[in-house]
Scaffold this motif. Structure first.
Motif, mmCIF file in Angstrom:
data_model
loop_
_atom_site.group_PDB
_atom_site.id
_atom_site.type_symbol
_atom_site.label_atom_id
_atom_site.label_comp_id
_atom_site.label_asym_id
_atom_site.label_seq_id
_atom_site.Cartn_x
_atom_site.Cartn_y
_atom_site.Cartn_z
ATOM 1 N N ASP A 44 -77.968 -14.093 -126.055
ATOM 2 C CA ASP A 44 -77.263 -12.817 -125.945
ATOM 3 C C ASP A 44 -77.956 -11.965 -124.880
ATOM 4 O O ASP A 44 -79.072 -11.496 -125.077
ATOM 5 N N ARG A 46 -77.048 -8.995 -123.620
ATOM 6 C CA ARG A 46 -76.585 -7.599 -123.568
ATOM 7 C C ARG A 46 -77.663 -6.640 -123.090
ATOM 8 O O ARG A 46 -77.346 -5.575 -122.581
ATOM 9 N N GLN A 47 -78.923 -6.967 -123.226
ATOM 10 C CA GLN A 47 -80.004 -6.085 -122.778
ATOM 11 C C GLN A 47 -80.708 -6.620 -121.528
ATOM 12 O O GLN A 47 -81.858 -6.278 -121.257
ATOM 13 N N THR A 76 -73.659 -15.097 -124.124
ATOM 14 C CA THR A 76 -72.790 -13.940 -124.322
ATOM 15 C C THR A 76 -73.325 -12.695 -123.625
ATOM 16 O O THR A 76 -74.506 -12.608 -123.314
ATOM 17 N N HIS A 77 -72.412 -11.741 -123.442
ATOM 18 C CA HIS A 77 -72.714 -10.396 -122.960
ATOM 19 C C HIS A 77 -73.441 -10.366 -121.618
ATOM 20 O O HIS A 77 -74.394 -9.603 -121.434
ATOM 21 N N ALA A 79 -74.098 -9.187 -118.039
ATOM 22 C CA ALA A 79 -73.819 -7.988 -117.248
ATOM 23 C C ALA A 79 -73.255 -8.395 -115.881
ATOM 24 O O ALA A 79 -73.197 -9.574 -115.534
ATOM 25 N N PRO A 103 -67.824 -16.324 -119.121
ATOM 26 C CA PRO A 103 -67.173 -15.921 -120.379
ATOM 27 C C PRO A 103 -65.868 -16.632 -120.677
ATOM 28 O O PRO A 103 -65.590 -16.920 -121.848
#
Length: 110
Positions: A44, A46-47, A76-77, A79, A103
């Motif tokens: 993941d 996301r960060q 996932t996620h 950027a 994705p």
């Protein structure tokens, strides 16, 4: 820094911050420590706003490790910048199947 969360037979690894030459070794050391009962591995991002070629090495290594361990790999996620890098890598080296991590491809059967 990263967070590893286990949910039954699935594990989510979430790096915090950029992925580059300095952070790669710690990230690569995470997966060999997972129990054999893990059948689904999710990275993941996301960060993670930035990856360089080290991020591509991470993804390629994780794809092979999951194939070897008979695990499903999901990314996932992503950027904008990591997505651009993956699109560029796929455009320049389509035989490497970088589109596996995009994705619209969903889970990568590893």
């Amino acid at each position: 820094m990263l967070t590893t969360t286990m949910h039954g037979s699935g594990t989510v690894i979430a790096p915090h911050g950029d992925i580059d030459h300095e952070t790669l070794p710690d990230l690569l050391d995470t997966v060999p420590e997972l129990p054999a009962s893990v059948t689904h591995l999710t990275w993941d991002f996301r960060q993670t706003a930035f990856i360089d070629v080290s991020g591509l090495h991470l993804l390629d290594q994780q794809r092979q490790a999951c194939r070897d361990a008979d695990r499903v790999l999901v990314v996932t996620h992503l950027a904008a910048q990591p997505l651009r890098l993956l699109h560029l890598a796929h455009e320049l080296c389509p035989a490497e199947h970088w589109d596996d991590f995009l994705p619209d491809r969903g889970a990568t059967a590893a």
